[in-house]
Design an enzyme around this catalytic site. Structure first.
Site, short mmCIF file in Angstrom:
data_model
loop_
_atom_site.label_atom_id
_atom_site.label_comp_id
_atom_site.label_asym_id
_atom_site.label_seq_id
_atom_site.Cartn_x
_atom_site.Cartn_y
_atom_site.Cartn_z
N MET A 166 0.76 -1.49 0.09
CA MET A 166 -0.06 -0.15 0.04
C MET A 166 0.88 1.15 0.06
O MET A 166 0.67 2.13 -0.49
CB MET A 166 -0.93 -0.03 1.18
N LYS A 167 1.79 1.10 0.76
CA LYS A 167 2.90 2.24 0.58
C LYS A 167 3.43 2.47 -0.57
O LYS A 167 3.64 3.80 -1.11
CB LYS A 167 4.10 2.21 1.72
#
Length: 282
Positions: A166-167
């Site tokens: 997600m980062k």
């Protein structure tokens, strides 16, 4: 007692905030001067990373990449206390985060990857977003401490490595957004439109407001009821490319988008909504 490994712009401000909250923090950095600069704020700096982690029950890490994290933790582990918790804020690969979680668990330690959408000011002010995923028992135990470091802890569930993915996804969006802004400014410059006029346009017209609707349209696969036909969007892209060529303007993003549009038009999607170019990614 906490230890913090990696005291660059982000890490050093995390340390300052921890000290402000009353924590005792031992610090280490590859460039020793950066760690020693935190001594005036109350941190204790060490030249030897294994010495820096001695006595710490929690070790925070903010380094460069997978290889650096692996190298530093391998050197630091000689000083680990039994059952220590390692919280890694480094932006790394999902694969690396998964491997480290299993590796350190097998050795009797807890490793949690907790990357951030935070700049140095956020770290100092304890604002911004911190991402976590994995063992929910571990997350529940450390969340009170993480919450003191950031404005919001976002938990993506029990899947190891998901926070890392997600980062990277968020950073991908930021990279493409910035490249798009760069193309916009380059195009404007070629047409002798000042940057101040570009800013004035976006002060009045906010395309970001369209993102939720656009994302929903794409994820639902709703391409047959176009708000902007692909063939017409490609026509506009052609006008942009032609103007850029005439004005010796180099564009980074639009040529690739135009090529993708051509590919989908060749497949027979010219009358579909232009967002059909994302069809294979849902």
């Amino acid at each position: 007692m906490k230890a913090f490994l990696g005291t660059g712009l982000l890490g050093s401000n995390f340390v300052k905030a921890m000290i402000k909250h009353g924590d005792e923090v031992q610090v280490w950095n590859r460039t020793a001067a950066k760690a020693k600069a935190l001594q005036e704020f109350g941190a204790k700096a060490f030249d030897d990373v294994a010495e820096a982690v001695k006595g710490a029950d929690t070790i925070h890490v903010t380094l460069k990449d997978d290889d650096t994290v692996n190298e530093v933790l391998a050197a630091a582990c000689k000083g680990f206390s039994p059952g220590v918790t390692i919280i890694d804020h480094t932006t790394t690969s999902a694969k690396g985060a998964i491997e480290r979680t299993a590796e350190w668990k097998a050795k009797g330690y807890t490793y949690l990857h907790a990357p951030v959408f935070m700049g140095p000011i956020n770290a100092l002010e304890s604002s911004g977003n911190m991402l976590v995923s994995g063992d929910q028992g571990v997350i529940s135990r450390v969340e009170p401490e993480l919450s003191k470091m950031t404005g919001k802890v976002i938990n993506f569930g029990s899947e190891e490595g998901k926070a890392a993915g997600m980062k990277l996804m968020g950073n991908l969006f930021l990279l493409t957004l910035t490249a798009g802004i760069s193309d916009t400014l380059a195009f404007a410059k070629g047409l002798n439109i000042p940057a101040s006029d570009v800013s004035a346009l976006f002060d009045s017209w906010n395309p970001a407001a369209m993102m939720p609707t656009r994302l929903k349209k794409i994820t639902e696969g709703n391409f047959s009821n176009p708000s902007w036909e692909l063939s017409m969007a490609r026509k506009d892209a052609g006008l942009m490319l032609q103007a850029a060529k005439e004005n010796n303007t180099k564009l980074a993003v639009i040529p690739a988008i135009a090529a993708e549009m051509d590919s989908w038009i060749e497949k027979g999607y010219g009358n579909s909504d232009w967002s059909v170019i994302a069809k294979d990614n849902i």
